[in-house]
Design a protein around this motif. Structure first.
Motif, PDB file in Angstrom:
ATOM      1  N   SER A  49      -8.775   2.252  -1.682  1.00 45.73           N
ATOM      2  CA  SER A  49      -8.993   2.352  -0.238  1.00 45.73           C
ATOM      3  C   SER A  49      -9.671   3.678   0.114  1.00 45.73           C
ATOM      4  CB  SER A  49      -7.644   2.274   0.478  1.00 45.73           C
ATOM      5  OG  SER A  49      -6.868   3.412   0.126  1.00 45.73           O
ATOM      6  N   ARG A  50     -10.279   3.715   1.283  1.00 46.37           N
ATOM      7  CA  ARG A  50     -10.785   4.998   1.796  1.00 46.37           C
ATOM      8  C   ARG A  50      -9.635   5.799   2.398  1.00 46.37           C
ATOM      9  NH1 ARG A  50     -16.366   5.258   3.007  1.00 46.37           N
ATOM     10  NH2 ARG A  50     -15.946   6.534   4.836  1.00 46.37           N
ATOM     11  N   GLU A  51      -8.693   5.063   2.987  1.00 49.90           N
ATOM     12  CA  GLU A  51      -7.548   5.729   3.625  1.00 49.90           C
ATOM     13  C   GLU A  51      -6.522   6.149   2.563  1.00 49.90           C
ATOM     14  OE1 GLU A  51      -8.536   2.541   4.644  1.00 49.90           O
ATOM     15  OE2 GLU A  51      -9.859   3.500   6.129  1.00 49.90           O
ATOM     16  N   ILE A  52      -5.655   7.041   2.962  1.00 53.11           N
ATOM     17  CA  ILE A  52      -4.541   7.398   2.076  1.00 53.11           C
ATOM     18  C   ILE A  52      -3.231   6.912   2.707  1.00 53.11           C
ATOM     19  CG2 ILE A  52      -5.633   9.390   0.989  1.00 53.11           C
ATOM     20  CD1 ILE A  52      -3.952  11.158   2.892  1.00 53.11           C
ATOM     21  N   ASN A  53      -2.252   6.641   1.826  1.00 54.66           N
ATOM     22  CA  ASN A  53      -0.950   6.199   2.334  1.00 54.66           C
ATOM     23  C   ASN A  53      -0.067   7.417   2.656  1.00 54.66           C
ATOM     24  OD1 ASN A  53       0.206   7.075  -0.090  1.00 54.66           O
ATOM     25  ND2 ASN A  53       0.323   5.018  -0.980  1.00 54.66           N
TER      26      ASN A  53
ATOM     27  N   ARG B  61      -4.616   7.261  -2.327  1.00 61.38           N
ATOM     28  CA  ARG B  61      -5.484   6.118  -2.018  1.00 61.38           C
ATOM     29  C   ARG B  61      -4.878   4.923  -2.763  1.00 61.38           C
ATOM     30  NH1 ARG B  61     -11.340   7.793  -3.714  1.00 61.38           N
ATOM     31  NH2 ARG B  61     -11.923   5.874  -2.648  1.00 61.38           N
ATOM     32  N   TYR B  62      -4.957   3.762  -2.145  1.00 59.33           N
ATOM     33  CA  TYR B  62      -4.265   2.616  -2.732  1.00 59.33           C
ATOM     34  C   TYR B  62      -5.251   1.494  -3.051  1.00 59.33           C
ATOM     35  CZ  TYR B  62      -4.383   1.680   2.290  1.00 59.33           C
ATOM     36  OH  TYR B  62      -4.787   1.555   3.580  1.00 59.33           O
TER      37      TYR B  62
ATOM     38  N   SER C  65       0.819  -1.221   0.000  1.00 59.04           N
ATOM     39  CA  SER C  65       0.000   0.000   0.000  1.00 59.04           C
ATOM     40  C   SER C  65       0.850   1.267   0.000  1.00 59.04           C
ATOM     41  CB  SER C  65      -0.950  -0.003   1.195  1.00 59.04           C
ATOM     42  OG  SER C  65      -0.202  -0.080   2.399  1.00 59.04           O
ATOM     43  N   GLU C  66       2.076   1.195   0.505  1.00 57.49           N
ATOM     44  CA  GLU C  66       2.924   2.395   0.518  1.00 57.49           C
ATOM     45  C   GLU C  66       3.590   2.655  -0.833  1.00 57.49           C
ATOM     46  OE1 GLU C  66       2.826   4.692   2.589  1.00 57.49           O
ATOM     47  OE2 GLU C  66       1.557   3.558   3.987  1.00 57.49           O
TER      48      GLU C  66
ATOM     49  N   GLU D 149      -6.919  -2.106  -2.993  1.00 59.91           N
ATOM     50  CA  GLU D 149      -7.064  -3.156  -1.980  1.00 59.91           C
ATOM     51  C   GLU D 149      -8.110  -4.160  -2.451  1.00 59.91           C
ATOM     52  OE1 GLU D 149      -8.325  -1.014   1.512  1.00 59.91           O
ATOM     53  OE2 GLU D 149     -10.392  -0.863   0.792  1.00 59.91           O
TER      54      GLU D 149
END
Lengths: 74, 255, 354
Positions: free
Chosen positions: A31-35, A40-41, A10-11, A43
Motif C-alpha cells: 500500500s501507499r498508506e501505512i497502518n 505499509r501493508y 491491514s492492521e 493489498e
C-alpha cells in the motif's frame, strides 16, 4: 466474473512482502498508506486473483483470508 | 460493496481458531509465524485442541503460548524436550509437542534433545533452524554457516576455531528411538504445504506410540541475517539448503 | 493396605512412603548416597503403577519434574548435593511457576565433588534460595528414618496446599541408616488434579499456561508480591520445631537432622555432669522458627549451634536470639560427624562449670 479474491487484515500485516513474491498472478502490492503500527501493508493490485492461497500459506501473520469461486460440477 | 465482491465465493483459507488473535511480536517476514500457523491448522483439522499440550522454548518463540490456543508450558532454556517428557509421561494419552530454536535445541539443550529422542519419547519435537540467535540480537548459533557473519563472529564463522554447523537432525536420525525425522522449510508455498503434511503425520504417529517424531524447519531470520524478508528466501535457498537439504531423514517403518 | 511396621533404610523408607502417598511420577539420576531411592522406585513402579524415569542428568530430571508438575501430577525427584546444585535453575523456575513437587536432598560433604559422607553444607542453598531470584522452598529436616517417611506426606501436603516446591533436606547418614519405621496405608493422601494444570484445553475453559516469564517489570513485580505474600503466610502457619528440656536449660543446643540426634547425646552427658542443657531442633528450616528461639533467649544463658558444616544455620539462630544471649558454634565439616563428647566439652567450656 472474478475467480477469487483475498481479504488482508491491514492492521496485522507487517509489510514483509512474502505474499507478493509468492503470488503467481502478480496480484498483490504494498500500500501507499501505512497502518497504525507504521507498516505499509499488502493489498490487491489487480482483480486477477485465482484464490490459489499461496499468499496466505507464506504469510507469517495469518493476515490473509482467501475466497474462491466454487468449482462447478460438470 | 465488499459483500458484493464476496458473493458467490467460498472461503478457502482463513486463520485457524487454534491460533489466538494476539498480535505476534515476531519481526516482519519471520518464519516462526508460518510454523505456528500450520501447526495450529493441523491441531484444528485433527480436532485435538483439547488433547494437546505444547512446550515453548527460550528464544524468539518464548511467547509461543500467547499465540497457540492450546494448554502450554514455557520451559527453561534448552529443556523443552525434558519438560515435554515430564508432561507426556504423566499424560500418555495426550498429544505433546515441543517447539525450539537452534540455540535452545542444538546448543544448550543438546543433551536433552539426544536423550529424549534416544528414549523414543512419544512426542513431536519441532526444531526451527534459522542459523542464528534471534532473540538476543543475532549471535552465532550452532547451526550458523561457515563464514557466516554474526555479532559474535564479526569476521565470519571460522569452523577451525568455533566448529562446524551442527547437523543435529542427521545425528538424531541414527537413533533407534527416532520414528520419523524430516527436514522441511517455510520459504515457498509448496514448502509450507509439505511442512504441514509432516506435522500432521507426526501427530497421527503419536497414536502408534512407536517413537519420537522430529521435524527440523529450515527457517529465516530477516533481522538477524540483516536483509529484507524477500532476500531471505534467496539466502535460504542458496546458502542454507546446501548445508541442510530438505526431505525425510528417517521414514516410519511398518512393523 | 494398612499401617505397617518395617525395618528400613532411610532412603528406602522415604521411597516406600512416597508410593503410599500417591506418587505419580519420579524423575532422577543416580548419585551416592541416595541411589537407593531411584532403585527402589525402579523396582516397585511396574507393580504399583506409577512412572519412574532415570534421566540423563539432574538438569533433565528437574525439568521433567517441572513438566509433570505443570500437568498436575504428584511428582518428585531426589539427589545429593552436587546433583541438587545442578537443579537450582529448575527449582527457581518451579518456584516461579508455583508448581507443587517434592525434592529430596540427601546432603553429602562438599564443596565440589566433595565426599560421599554425610554433611549439612547445603543449608544456605536450601533455605535461602539457591537458584536465582526471590523465592523460597519449604524445607523439612527429618532426624530419623520415621521422619524420612512422615515428611513425604507432610511435604506433598504442603506443596499442594501452597503450590510451592518442598525440599526434604536430609543427609547421607539418615539415608543409609536402618531403623524401625511405621508406614501409613497406601492411598491415605487424597489427590485432586488441579484446575490450572496443562491437561489439554477443554472447550469449556480458557487455555492453561505454565510460564515463569513476565517481561513487563510491573507485572513481574506483582508476581513477586504474590509470592512474598505466600511466603509470609507460610511463615505464619507452617513453622515446625521440637524442644527438649528447654524449660530449665541454661544452654540450648541448636541443631537439625543428624546433628540434633548427636546433640541429644551431648545433652544427656551435660545433664549427667550437672549442666542443664536443652535442645532446640527446627523441623522446618524454611520457614525458620525464630520466635521460639527468641522466647528461649529469655530463660537460657547460652546457645550452642551444632552443625555438620562451617556454621550456616548459626546465622538464623542469631537472628532468632537477636543479641539477647551469646550464640556459640561447634561442628565438623567435609563429611565428618561431630562427637557428642567433644560437644559436651564445648558445653563445659561455655557454661564454665563441671
Amino acid at each position: 466474473m472474478i475467480k477469487g479474491t483475498v481479504k488482508i487484515a491491514s492492521e496485522i500485516c507487517k509489510g514483509c512482502e512474502l505474499c507478493i513474491v509468492a503470488c503467481p498472478q502478480d496480484s498483490l502490492q504494498l500500500s501507499r498508506e501505512i497502518n497504525l503500527r507504521g507498516y505499509r501493508y499488502a493489498e490487491l493490485k489487480d482483480d486477477n486473483c485465482t484464490g490459489c492461497i499461496n499468499c496466505a500459506l507464506v504469510c507469517p501473520d495469518s493476515a490473509i483470508t482467501v475466497y474462491r469461486m466454487p468449482k462447478k460440477s460438470k | 460493496m465488499e459483500e458484493n465482491v464476496l458473493e458467490g465465493l467460498e472461503c478457502v483459507y482463513v486463520k485457524p481458531d487454534t491460533l489466538t488473535d494476539k498480535y505476534q511480536h515476531y519481526c516482519p517476514g519471520c518464519g516462526h509465524g508460518v510454523v505456528h500457523k500450520v501447526l495450529m491448522e493441523v491441531i484444528e483439522e485433527l480436532g485435538i485442541q483439547d488433547k494437546t499440550i505444547g512446550v515453548a522454548p527460550v528464544g524468539c518463540s518464548v511467547f509461543a503460548y500467547n499465540y497457540m490456543n492450546v494448554d502450554m508450558q514455557e520451559a527453561a532454556h534448552g529443556r523443552a524436550s525434558a519438560v515435554a517428557t515430564g508432561v507426556k509421561r504423566v499424560l500418555p494419552d495426550k498429544y505433546v509437542y515441543s517447539y525450539q530454536g537452534d540455540g535452545d535445541l542444538a546448543a544448550i539443550g543438546t543433551g536433552e534433545t539426544i536423550h529424549t529422542v534416544n528414549r523414543g519419547e512419544n512426542i513431536l519435537m519441532i526444531f526451527i533452524n534459522n542459523g542464528i540467535y534471534g532473540m538476543t540480537g543475532g549471535q552465532m548459533a550452532p547451526t550458523s554457516l561457515p563464514g557466516q557473519v554474526t555479532s559474535t563472529t564479526p569476521y565470519g564463522r571460522d569452523p577451525k576455531k568455533i566448529g562446524y554447523p551442527l547437523k543435529i537432525t542427521d545425528l538424531l536420525a541414527n537413533l533407534p528411538g527416532a520414528y520419523y525425522v524430516t527436514r522441511q522449510a517455510v520459504h515457498t508455498p509448496n514448502a509450507v504445504r509439505k511442512l504441514k503434511k509432516a506435522i500432521k503425520n507426526s501427530f497421527e504417529y503419536q497414536l502408534l506410540d512407536r517413537g519420537t517424531c522430529f521435524i527440523e524447519v529450515v527457517s529465516n531470520c530477516p533481522s538477524g541475517w540483516k536483509m529484507t524478508p524477500v532476500d531471505t528466501i534467496k539466502y535460504l535457498e542458496e546458502e542454507m539448503l546446501p548445508q541442510y537439504p530438505l526431505g525425510d531423514l528417517k521414514v516410519p517403518q511398518n512393523n | 493396605m494398612t499401617k505397617e511396621i518395617r525395618l528400613m533404610k532411610g532412603n528406602e523408607a522415604l521411597a516406600e512412603a512416597s508410593i503410599r502417598a500417591g506418587l505419580q511420577a519420579y524423575f532422577g539420576y543416580p548419585i551416592t548416597p541416595q541411589s537407593e531411592v531411584l532403585e527402589y522406585f525402579a523396582e516397585q513402579a511396574p507393580k504399583r503403577g506409577f512412572t519412574v524415569l532415570q534421566a540423563e542428568s539432574e538438569v533433565a530430571s528437574i525439568n521433567m519434574v517441572f513438566g509433570a508438575a505443570g500437568a498436575g501430577a504428584r511428582v518428585m525427584t531426589s539427589s545429593s548435593s552436587p546433583g541438587i546444585s545442578l537443579m537450582q535453575e529448575g527449582l527457581s523456575y518451579i518456584a516461579a511457576g508455583e508448581l507443587p513437587c517434592l525434592i529430596v536432598n540427601v546432603n553429602r560433604g562438599g564443596p565440589g565433588l566433595g565426599t560421599i559422607q554425610p554433611g549439612q553444607g547445603d543449608y544456605f542453598q536450601s533455605t535461602k534460595g539457591g537458584g536465582h531470584g526471590d523465592y523460597h522452598l519449604i524445607v523439612l529436616a527429618p532426624s530419623s528414618v520415621q521422619e524420612m517417611a512422615d515428611f513425604v506426606f507432610e511435604g506433598f501436603k504442603l506443596a499442594e496446599k501452597y503450590r510451592n516446591p518442598v525440599m526434604i533436606l536430609t543427609d547421607g547418614a539418615l539415608g543409609q541408616m536402618m531403623e524401625k519405621v511405621e508406614l501409613p496405608p497406601e492411598g491415605s493422601l487424597p489427590y485432586v488434579r488441579p484446575e490450572w494444570a496443562t491437561t489439554g484445553k477443554a472447550a469449556t475453559r480458557e487455555r492453561n499456561i505454565v510460564t515463569t516469564l513476565f517481561i513487563e517489570p510491573e507485572v513481574m513485580e506483582q508476581v513477586n508480591i504474590k509470592l512474598q505474600k505466600k511466603y509470609t503466610e507460610i511463615c505464619e502457619k507452617e513453622v515446625r520445631y521440637e524442644t527438649i528440656n528447654c524449660e530449665d536449660a541454661e544452654i540450648v543446643l541448636c541443631a537439625y537432622g543428624l546433628s540434633a540426634r548427636i546433640s541429644q547425646k551431648a545433652m544427656d552427658l551435660a545433664r549427667e555432669g550437672g549442666i542443664k542443657a536443652g535442645i532446640f531442633r527446627p523441623i522446618t528450616l524454611y520457614p525458620y522458627p525464630y520466635e521460639i528461639l527468641n522466647k528461649l533467649a529469655e530463660t537460657a544463658d547460652h546457645f550452642l549451634d551444632v552443625e555438620m558444616n562451617a556454621g550456616q544455620m548459626i546465622e538464623d539462630v542469631r537472628l532468632g536470639v537477636n543479641g539477647k544471649k551469646p550464640v556459640h558454634f561447634t561442628g565438623r565439616m567435609g563429611g565428618m560427624i561431630p562427637d557428642p563428647e567433644v560437644i559436651y566439652q564445648e558445653i563445659v567450656k561455655i557454661v564454665g562449670k563441671k
